[in-house]
Scaffold this active site. Structure first.
Site, PDB file in Angstrom:
ATOM      1  N   CYS A   1       0.834  -1.202   0.000  1.00 44.02           N
ATOM      2  CA  CYS A   1       0.000   0.000   0.000  1.00 44.02           C
ATOM      3  C   CYS A   1       0.875   1.260   0.000  1.00 44.02           C
ATOM      4  O   CYS A   1       1.539   1.558  -0.980  1.00 44.02           O
ATOM      5  CB  CYS A   1      -0.965  -0.045   1.187  1.00 44.02           C
ATOM      6  SG  CYS A   1      -2.311   1.147   1.054  1.00 44.02           S
TER       7      CYS A   1
ATOM      8  N   HIS B   1      -3.398  -5.784   1.147  1.00 41.57           N
ATOM      9  CA  HIS B   1      -2.673  -5.971   2.412  1.00 41.57           C
ATOM     10  C   HIS B   1      -2.562  -7.424   2.856  1.00 41.57           C
ATOM     11  O   HIS B   1      -3.420  -7.913   3.587  1.00 41.57           O
ATOM     12  CB  HIS B   1      -3.398  -5.190   3.517  1.00 41.57           C
ATOM     13  CG  HIS B   1      -3.272  -3.718   3.394  1.00 41.57           C
ATOM     14  ND1 HIS B   1      -2.345  -2.982   4.105  1.00 41.57           N
ATOM     15  CD2 HIS B   1      -3.936  -2.828   2.627  1.00 41.57           C
ATOM     16  CE1 HIS B   1      -2.449  -1.711   3.794  1.00 41.57           C
ATOM     17  NE2 HIS B   1      -3.404  -1.579   2.894  1.00 41.57           N
TER      18      HIS B   1
ATOM     19  N   GLU C   1      -0.643  -8.573   5.107  1.00 45.11           N
ATOM     20  CA  GLU C   1      -0.381  -8.664   6.561  1.00 45.11           C
ATOM     21  C   GLU C   1      -1.684  -8.695   7.369  1.00 45.11           C
ATOM     22  O   GLU C   1      -1.664  -9.073   8.541  1.00 45.11           O
ATOM     23  CB  GLU C   1       0.524  -7.503   7.019  1.00 45.11           C
ATOM     24  CG  GLU C   1      -0.165  -6.171   7.280  1.00 45.11           C
ATOM     25  CD  GLU C   1      -0.509  -5.400   6.010  1.00 45.11           C
ATOM     26  OE1 GLU C   1      -0.482  -5.999   4.913  1.00 45.11           O
ATOM     27  OE2 GLU C   1      -0.839  -4.202   6.122  1.00 45.11           O
TER      28      GLU C   1
END
Lengths: 226, 90
Positions: free
Chosen positions: A87, A196, A198
């Site tokens: 991002c 994302h 994560e």
């Protein structure tokens, strides 16, 4: 001994803790790095995480790119240090010209936050080897400036060299050219994407799956086997 | 003191949804006959000391490396004359 993976915190970073956690869940050791330090603490790899570094002033990632930590990171990335930009981290990598192209506001002018389906197009990079090419995954996407742009020559080059690492599937959420969600450098050590991983490493949160975890196990295997 | 103006615009081939949104609003406001709007950024730099060739070259480098991202944007650098600055201040 396990691998040590740095996570840089800039003023305005949001996902540094989640990224550290994802690294730990994968079995590696997260190392906090600070934007004002030139020292990378001898980490084996670095993740530039999501957020709004310097408030996205001027352009997303434009001011963070000139942080002291980036001087060292840019030099080392050019000689093989694995770097993943997620991002805002992806935006910083394009501003630093470690990755080609640029990031602009979503074509519909709205912030977007949703689960997003992607196709892993390149499973040969340092950060994607635990996927198989063509595999479809679903991970969260949340951004304002997610529209990937590049000139036609650059796009043709990326496509010809297999450097489009991830592509949006079913819907193009932001007007990115060629449905590009993420790209890799020629050497495969620097990878950036808007969604994302994560946030999708444990079944309890994110998309309810662990589709993002292979990013972190890929790099761990590469570093431990090195 | 001299003023240098740096204008930054998206490259012509890159879609500008903000400009399009402005353009679409124009007929509602009674403005007809405007077929396209593109939105950019203007930086006004107040420069201390003499504005010689070396100073202008440094500003050009600044614009190229920081104020604009030349992957996606074009820029121009121009010196605003003292009379212009005084007129604008009135």
């Amino acid at each position: 001994m396990t691998a040590r993976i740095g996570v840089v915190t800039f003023p305005g970073s949001l996902d540094d803790r989640d990224t550290q956690r994802a690294i730990r869940v994968a079995g590696a050791e997260p190392v906090a790095l600070w934007h004002k330090d030139k020292d990378l603490k001898q980490v084996d790899a670095v993740v530039l995480c999501g957020g709004f570094s310097y408030g996205d002033y001027l352009r997303a990632g434009a001011i963070a790119r000139f942080s002291p930590v980036m001087d060292t990171l840019i030099d080392q990335a050019k000689t093989g240090l694995p770097v993943l930009g997620i991002c805002n981290g992806f935006q910083i990598l394009t501003e630093a010209h470690l990755l080609p192209g640029g990031m602009l506001g979503n074509d519909h002018l709205h912030f977007i936050c949703r689960d997003q389906k992607l196709r892993v197009e390149n499973a040969d990079t340092a950060w994607t080897s635990d996927y198989t090419a063509g595999q479809e995954i679903s991970i969260p996407l949340k951004n304002m400036d997610g529209r990937y742009v590049a000139d036609r020559r650059t796009l043709d080059e990326l496509e010809a060299e297999g450097r489009v690492a991830f592509r949006y599937v079913d819907v193009n959420p932001n007007g990115s050219l060629n449905d590009i969600a993420g790209v890799t450098n020629a050497a495969g050590n620097v990878v950036g994407l808007m969604p994302h991983p994560e946030h999708a490493v444990e079944p309890l949160i994110g998309t309810g799956r662990t589709d993002g975890l292979p990013f972190f196990t890929s790099i761990l295997k590469k570093l431990v086997n090195a | 003191m001299a003023r240098v103006v740096v204008d930054v615009m998206l490259k012509p081939e890159i879609l500008d949804p903000q400009g399009q949104a402005v353009q679409r609003a124009l007929p509602r406001l009674g403005f007809d006959g405007i077929s396209d709007v593109r939105q950019g950024k203007r930086f006004e730099l107040e420069v201390d000391g003499p504005l010689d060739e070396a100073a202008l070259a440094r500003i050009h480098d600044l614009a190229e490396s920081f104020l604009a991202n030349t992957v996606i944007e074009d820029f121009t650098v121009r010196v605003e004359e003292a009379a212009e600055v005084a007129e604008a201040a009135k």
